[in-house]
Design a protein around this motif. Structure first.
Motif, PDB file in Angstrom:
ATOM      1  N   ILE A   1     -13.127 -29.642   0.274  1.00 24.44           N
ATOM      2  CA  ILE A   1     -13.465 -28.938   1.518  1.00 24.44           C
ATOM      3  C   ILE A   1     -12.504 -27.776   1.713  1.00 24.44           C
ATOM      4  CG2 ILE A   1     -13.573 -29.136   4.030  1.00 24.44           C
ATOM      5  CD1 ILE A   1     -14.661 -31.960   3.603  1.00 24.44           C
ATOM      6  N   HIS A   2     -13.066 -26.636   2.074  1.00 20.42           N
ATOM      7  CA  HIS A   2     -12.300 -25.410   2.335  1.00 20.42           C
ATOM      8  C   HIS A   2     -12.719 -24.911   3.713  1.00 20.42           C
ATOM      9  CE1 HIS A   2     -11.443 -25.500  -1.954  1.00 20.42           C
ATOM     10  NE2 HIS A   2     -12.730 -25.736  -2.110  1.00 20.42           N
ATOM     11  N   ALA A   3     -11.769 -24.417   4.475  1.00 17.36           N
ATOM     12  CA  ALA A   3     -12.056 -24.013   5.850  1.00 17.36           C
ATOM     13  C   ALA A   3     -11.522 -22.620   6.144  1.00 17.36           C
ATOM     14  CB  ALA A   3     -11.436 -25.022   6.818  1.00 17.36           C
TER      15      ALA A   3
ATOM     16  N   ALA B   1     -11.081 -19.059   0.791  1.00 21.63           N
ATOM     17  CA  ALA B   1     -10.242 -20.221   0.493  1.00 21.63           C
ATOM     18  C   ALA B   1     -10.810 -20.999  -0.692  1.00 21.63           C
ATOM     19  CB  ALA B   1     -10.125 -21.122   1.726  1.00 21.63           C
ATOM     20  N   MET B   2     -12.135 -21.116  -0.744  1.00 16.90           N
ATOM     21  CA  MET B   2     -12.772 -21.815  -1.863  1.00 16.90           C
ATOM     22  C   MET B   2     -12.478 -21.100  -3.181  1.00 16.90           C
ATOM     23  SD  MET B   2     -16.823 -22.438  -2.723  1.00 16.90           S
ATOM     24  CE  MET B   2     -17.120 -20.701  -3.132  1.00 16.90           C
TER      25      MET B   2
ATOM     26  N   ALA C   1     -10.061 -18.996  -3.870  1.00 14.90           N
ATOM     27  CA  ALA C   1      -8.631 -19.067  -4.167  1.00 14.90           C
ATOM     28  C   ALA C   1      -8.240 -20.425  -4.756  1.00 14.90           C
ATOM     29  CB  ALA C   1      -7.816 -18.784  -2.905  1.00 14.90           C
ATOM     30  N   ALA C   2      -8.961 -21.475  -4.377  1.00  9.32           N
ATOM     31  CA  ALA C   2      -8.663 -22.819  -4.876  1.00  9.32           C
ATOM     32  C   ALA C   2      -9.391 -23.136  -6.181  1.00  9.32           C
ATOM     33  CB  ALA C   2      -9.025 -23.851  -3.810  1.00  9.32           C
ATOM     34  N   GLY C   3     -10.205 -22.207  -6.664  1.00  9.44           N
ATOM     35  CA  GLY C   3     -10.896 -22.409  -7.937  1.00  9.44           C
ATOM     36  C   GLY C   3     -12.328 -22.856  -7.820  1.00  9.44           C
ATOM     37  N   GLY C   4     -12.840 -23.016  -6.601  1.00  9.79           N
ATOM     38  CA  GLY C   4     -14.244 -23.380  -6.416  1.00  9.79           C
ATOM     39  C   GLY C   4     -15.144 -22.188  -6.683  1.00  9.79           C
ATOM     40  N   ARG C   5     -16.380 -22.467  -7.064  1.00  7.39           N
ATOM     41  CA  ARG C   5     -17.312 -21.387  -7.370  1.00  7.39           C
ATOM     42  C   ARG C   5     -18.699 -21.589  -6.776  1.00  7.39           C
ATOM     43  NH1 ARG C   5     -13.421 -19.048  -7.854  1.00  7.39           N
ATOM     44  NH2 ARG C   5     -12.546 -17.995  -9.645  1.00  7.39           N
ATOM     45  N   ARG C   6     -18.946 -22.741  -6.158  1.00  7.74           N
ATOM     46  CA  ARG C   6     -20.279 -23.032  -5.653  1.00  7.74           C
ATOM     47  C   ARG C   6     -20.184 -23.724  -4.299  1.00  7.74           C
ATOM     48  NH1 ARG C   6     -24.747 -20.776  -6.635  1.00  7.74           N
ATOM     49  NH2 ARG C   6     -26.541 -22.066  -6.340  1.00  7.74           N
TER      50      ARG C   6
END
Length: 137
Positions: free
Chosen positions: A40-42, A64-65, A67-72
């Motif tokens: 979860i990113h906020a 934030a997503m 930056a944390a490495g998330g892509r979807r």
């Protein structure tokens, strides 16, 4: 979406909503999304005296997503204190579209809980996205 997922998104959005920088409008917004790994990113809205350069909560959550490495984006919840459901603005709908598919849930919540459930396709039908580009050559 299961209730624990919804609860986690709501809680994350509520926490960051309280940190919003909204001295001009007084309208605090929090957004939380779940990425493809279940993280979860906020983000919260950040206003600026030069209004056009403020940042929406959804844009903050997406940043934030990334930056944390998330892509979807698997789901996103937007939380605001309003008498009617608050949905992402047009620019944020397009931002969400970059990282989500047509069936991605977009949830609108008030301080008392979930108010409305949409899909990206309902809020941004026949949208333009990355697949419209011709890659190669």
């Amino acid at each position: 979406m299961t209730e624990p997922d919804l609860d986690a998104l709501f809680e994350a959005a509520a926490v960051v909503r309280g940190r919003a920088h909204a001295p001009y409008s007084g309208f605090q917004v929090g957004a939380a999304l779940r990425d493809e790994a279940g993280r979860i990113h906020a983000g919260c809205n950040v206003e600026n005296a030069a209004y056009p350069v403020g940042t929406c909560a959804e844009a903050g959550a997406i940043a934030a997503m990334i930056a944390a490495g998330g892509r979807r984006i698997d789901a996103i919840l937007v939380l605001a204190d309003s008498p009617s459901p608050v949905t992402p603005c047009g620019a944020c709908r397009q931002r969400i579209r970059e990282f989500a598919g047509p069936g991605t849930p977009i949830l609108s919540a008030g301080l008392d809980g979930l108010r409305a459930h949409y899909t990206l396709d309902q809020l941004l039908p026949t949208s333009f996205g990355p697949e419209h580009f011709i890659h190669g050559t």
